[in-house]
Design a protein around this motif. Structure first.
Motif, PDB file in Angstrom:
ATOM      1  N   LYS A  63     -46.238 -35.918 -46.497  1.00 19.03           N
ATOM      2  CA  LYS A  63     -44.534 -36.126 -46.602  1.00 19.03           C
ATOM      3  C   LYS A  63     -43.771 -34.791 -46.468  1.00 19.03           C
ATOM      4  O   LYS A  63     -42.721 -34.559 -46.653  1.00 19.03           O
ATOM      5  N   THR A  64     -44.422 -33.821 -46.276  1.00 20.33           N
ATOM      6  CA  THR A  64     -43.692 -32.230 -46.152  1.00 20.33           C
ATOM      7  C   THR A  64     -44.473 -31.744 -44.752  1.00 20.33           C
ATOM      8  O   THR A  64     -45.467 -32.249 -44.122  1.00 20.33           O
ATOM      9  N   ALA A  65     -43.640 -30.881 -44.410  1.00 18.26           N
ATOM     10  CA  ALA A  65     -43.922 -30.166 -43.155  1.00 18.26           C
ATOM     11  C   ALA A  65     -45.522 -29.060 -43.093  1.00 18.26           C
ATOM     12  O   ALA A  65     -45.754 -29.228 -44.083  1.00 18.26           O
ATOM     13  N   ILE A  94     -40.603 -24.899 -62.581  1.00 14.69           N
ATOM     14  CA  ILE A  94     -39.503 -25.123 -61.641  1.00 14.69           C
ATOM     15  C   ILE A  94     -39.034 -23.544 -61.743  1.00 14.69           C
ATOM     16  O   ILE A  94     -38.404 -22.935 -62.648  1.00 14.69           O
ATOM     17  N   VAL A  95     -38.884 -23.151 -60.525  1.00 20.56           N
ATOM     18  CA  VAL A  95     -38.345 -21.788 -60.255  1.00 20.56           C
ATOM     19  C   VAL A  95     -37.243 -21.713 -59.356  1.00 20.56           C
ATOM     20  O   VAL A  95     -37.148 -22.351 -58.442  1.00 20.56           O
ATOM     21  N   ASP A  96     -35.750 -21.231 -60.137  1.00 15.29           N
ATOM     22  CA  ASP A  96     -34.581 -21.304 -59.438  1.00 15.29           C
ATOM     23  C   ASP A  96     -34.679 -20.015 -58.513  1.00 15.29           C
ATOM     24  O   ASP A  96     -34.548 -18.807 -59.104  1.00 15.29           O
ATOM     25  N   ILE A  97     -34.595 -20.081 -57.082  1.00 15.25           N
ATOM     26  CA  ILE A  97     -34.579 -18.943 -56.430  1.00 15.25           C
ATOM     27  C   ILE A  97     -33.186 -19.024 -55.740  1.00 15.25           C
ATOM     28  O   ILE A  97     -33.033 -19.353 -54.705  1.00 15.25           O
ATOM     29  N   ASN A  98     -32.128 -18.235 -56.481  1.00 18.15           N
ATOM     30  CA  ASN A  98     -31.065 -17.778 -55.871  1.00 18.15           C
ATOM     31  C   ASN A  98     -31.022 -16.287 -55.348  1.00 18.15           C
ATOM     32  O   ASN A  98     -29.689 -15.958 -55.077  1.00 18.15           O
ATOM     33  N   TRP A 111     -52.236 -23.356 -58.311  1.00 13.19           N
ATOM     34  CA  TRP A 111     -51.373 -24.402 -58.563  1.00 13.19           C
ATOM     35  C   TRP A 111     -50.901 -25.349 -57.338  1.00 13.19           C
ATOM     36  O   TRP A 111     -50.920 -24.786 -56.299  1.00 13.19           O
ATOM     37  N   HIS A 112     -50.505 -26.489 -57.586  1.00  4.99           N
ATOM     38  CA  HIS A 112     -50.133 -27.017 -56.397  1.00  4.99           C
ATOM     39  C   HIS A 112     -48.516 -26.863 -56.355  1.00  4.99           C
ATOM     40  O   HIS A 112     -47.776 -26.532 -57.199  1.00  4.99           O
ATOM     41  N   VAL A 113     -48.060 -26.731 -54.924  1.00  2.00           N
ATOM     42  CA  VAL A 113     -46.742 -25.982 -54.774  1.00  2.00           C
ATOM     43  C   VAL A 113     -45.976 -26.843 -54.004  1.00  2.00           C
ATOM     44  O   VAL A 113     -46.504 -27.574 -52.906  1.00  2.00           O
ATOM     45  N   GLN A 114     -44.654 -26.939 -54.280  1.00  3.01           N
ATOM     46  CA  GLN A 114     -43.606 -27.400 -53.487  1.00  3.01           C
ATOM     47  C   GLN A 114     -42.456 -26.500 -53.255  1.00  3.01           C
ATOM     48  O   GLN A 114     -42.172 -25.992 -54.379  1.00  3.01           O
ATOM     49  N   PRO A 149     -52.078 -27.390 -62.417  1.00  3.65           N
ATOM     50  CA  PRO A 149     -50.550 -27.035 -62.897  1.00  3.65           C
ATOM     51  C   PRO A 149     -49.630 -27.333 -61.561  1.00  3.65           C
ATOM     52  O   PRO A 149     -50.085 -27.053 -60.297  1.00  3.65           O
ATOM     53  N   ARG A 150     -48.388 -27.616 -61.559  1.00  6.42           N
ATOM     54  CA  ARG A 150     -47.714 -27.765 -60.638  1.00  6.42           C
ATOM     55  C   ARG A 150     -46.439 -27.021 -60.693  1.00  6.42           C
ATOM     56  O   ARG A 150     -45.673 -26.747 -61.753  1.00  6.42           O
ATOM     57  N   VAL A 151     -46.011 -26.285 -59.389  1.00  8.51           N
ATOM     58  CA  VAL A 151     -44.640 -25.461 -59.325  1.00  8.51           C
ATOM     59  C   VAL A 151     -43.852 -26.094 -58.264  1.00  8.51           C
ATOM     60  O   VAL A 151     -44.255 -26.577 -57.204  1.00  8.51           O
ATOM     61  N   ILE A 152     -42.617 -26.012 -58.652  1.00  4.04           N
ATOM     62  CA  ILE A 152     -41.405 -26.684 -57.682  1.00  4.04           C
ATOM     63  C   ILE A 152     -40.623 -25.296 -57.346  1.00  4.04           C
ATOM     64  O   ILE A 152     -39.857 -24.841 -58.235  1.00  4.04           O
ATOM     65  N   LEU A 153     -40.609 -24.831 -56.132  1.00  4.85           N
ATOM     66  CA  LEU A 153     -39.888 -23.481 -55.947  1.00  4.85           C
ATOM     67  C   LEU A 153     -38.533 -24.068 -55.260  1.00  4.85           C
ATOM     68  O   LEU A 153     -38.462 -24.869 -54.152  1.00  4.85           O
ATOM     69  N   CYS A 154     -37.352 -23.972 -55.772  1.00  2.00           N
ATOM     70  CA  CYS A 154     -36.036 -24.359 -55.685  1.00  2.00           C
ATOM     71  C   CYS A 154     -35.184 -23.314 -54.867  1.00  2.00           C
ATOM     72  O   CYS A 154     -34.611 -22.532 -55.796  1.00  2.00           O
ATOM     73  N   ASP A 155     -34.993 -23.439 -53.769  1.00  2.00           N
ATOM     74  CA  ASP A 155     -33.839 -22.629 -53.121  1.00  2.00           C
ATOM     75  C   ASP A 155     -32.350 -22.995 -53.611  1.00  2.00           C
ATOM     76  O   ASP A 155     -32.079 -24.004 -52.736  1.00  2.00           O
TER      77      ASP A 155
END
Length: 372
Positions: free
Chosen positions: A65-67, A270-274, A300-303, A328-334
């Motif tokens: 479901k991801t590119a 969850i990483v807030d990338i601003n 880590w499993h990365v999204q 562990p899982r990480v969600i990188l949020c731009d």
């Protein structure tokens, strides 16, 4: 398969054909709805424009479901993110899911509004971060987390750690939305004897799992919590919320290495990338790209998603919880600082966005108007 040059997939009435970029374009047909078709056509235009600028790259992976995971090119990364969003938007089709997304969007709106009201009380606050991170918090507290509002210390709760304690104004807004603290209490924000100090403190605020402010401490604490829960056979998840500035901290990467070593499948970061921190743009203070590759290399499993696109954030949270692999899982949020208030979105960015006294009410009016 991920290695094929041509692949087709049908998702709930939408047929997608993804082919090798650089030589072909993307075509999508849909009989789902007029609204869906319009969204798809808008995406196709953006995708093909990006595609035409790239000379060489590998095939996309249409089997997930991801590119595909090719990195290093900002245009490519944007195309990947849009593809992820599109496929999930399509996959979640159905009135119940659209209603859920609508409910979460309203939750994000209220979180932004509560944060602005608290900012007005003190005439200051990390409002840029609060507006930018509201969508992530809305998915967390409006969809993903298990908790009992009437009992913040319930042993079966998911733990949400605010490592970046200066985001407290955003977190309090989420706690108000979750009914863990009352809306009336926001009027005390930052005041003497308030339960809502300007930086998060666990000893003051119900629902605050750690005292933040000393950056880079959240992930090591989360590792300890996740280990303890596993030893107790407690199925709860631990979420560690952190800023991109905390990527500069050695303790963050020590925690990342320990989490993978112990196979902590109950830990989600969850990483807030601003791209903003106290000393300037985060990427210039200490470069962290290719960030997804770094986390993956640590086991880590990365999204990586657009943190202001609710369907993408929702899907990322669901995926993180549903994985069966013991890692562990990480969600990188731009995210975009000031999101939802255009005149703050475009204001010169730094760690602390300046808001003049009359602008708090103006911001609320702009935010409210966006709901009409």
């Amino acid at each position: 398969s991920s290695s094929s040059n041509n692949a087709s997939k049908v998702l709930d009435g939408v047929s997608l054909k993804l082919t090798t970029l650089g030589s072909t374009t993307l075509s999508i047909t849909s009989d789902y709805s007029e609204k869906m078709t319009a969204n798809l056509n808008s995406f196709i235009t953006a995708f093909n424009a990006a595609n035409s600028t790239m000379k060489t790259m590998g095939a996309y992976n249409a089997g997930t479901k991801t590119a595909g995971a090719l990195q290093g090119n900002s245009i490519l990364r944007d195309a990947q993110m849009q593809t992820h969003n599109l496929i999930y938007d399509t996959k979640v089709g159905g009135s119940s899911t659209y209603q859920r997304l609508s409910d979460i969007a309203q939750c994000a709106y209220r979180i932004r509004r509560y944060a602005l009201r608290m900012g007005e009380v003190q005439g200051q606050g990390y409002i840029g971060q609060a507006l930018g991170y509201a969508d992530v918090l809305a998915v967390a507290y409006g969809h993903a987390l298990n908790f009992h509002p009437e009992d913040p210390q319930w042993d079966g709760r998911d733990r949400f750690l605010l490592s970046h304690g200066h985001y407290a104004i955003a977190f309090y807004a989420a706690l108000i939305e979750a009914k863990i603290i009352s809306e009336e209490e926001l009027e005390t924000y930052g005041s003497d004897d308030s339960r809502l100090p300007m930086s998060g403190m666990a000893s003051y605020t119900p629902g605050m799992e750690m005292s933040g402010g000393s950056l880079g401490q959240g992930l090591p604490i989360a590792v300890g919590m996740a280990l303890a829960l596993r030893h107790k056979n407690n199925p709860a998840f631990v979420y560690n919320s952190m800023s991109d500035g905390e990527l500069d901290e050695g303790s963050t990467w020590e925690g990342a290495m320990a989490a993978a070593h112990h196979g902590l499948g109950n830990l989600i970061c969850i990483v807030d990338i601003n791209n903003q921190q106290a000393d300037g743009p985060s990427s210039k203070v200490l470069g962290f790209e290719p960030l997804a590759d770094k986390w993956a290399s640590f086991g880590w499993h990365v999204q990586r998603v657009d943190g202001n696109h609710l369907p993408a954030v929702l899907r990322a949270f669901d995926t993180a919880r549903q994985l069966t692999e013991a890692k562990p899982r990480v969600i990188l949020c731009d995210t975009l600082m000031g999101k939802g208030v255009p005149f703050l979105e475009t204001r010169e960015k730094n760690h602390f966005i300046r808001v003049d006294p009359p602008e708090w009410q103006q911001a609320l009016q702009v935010l409210d108007a966006s709901q009409n």
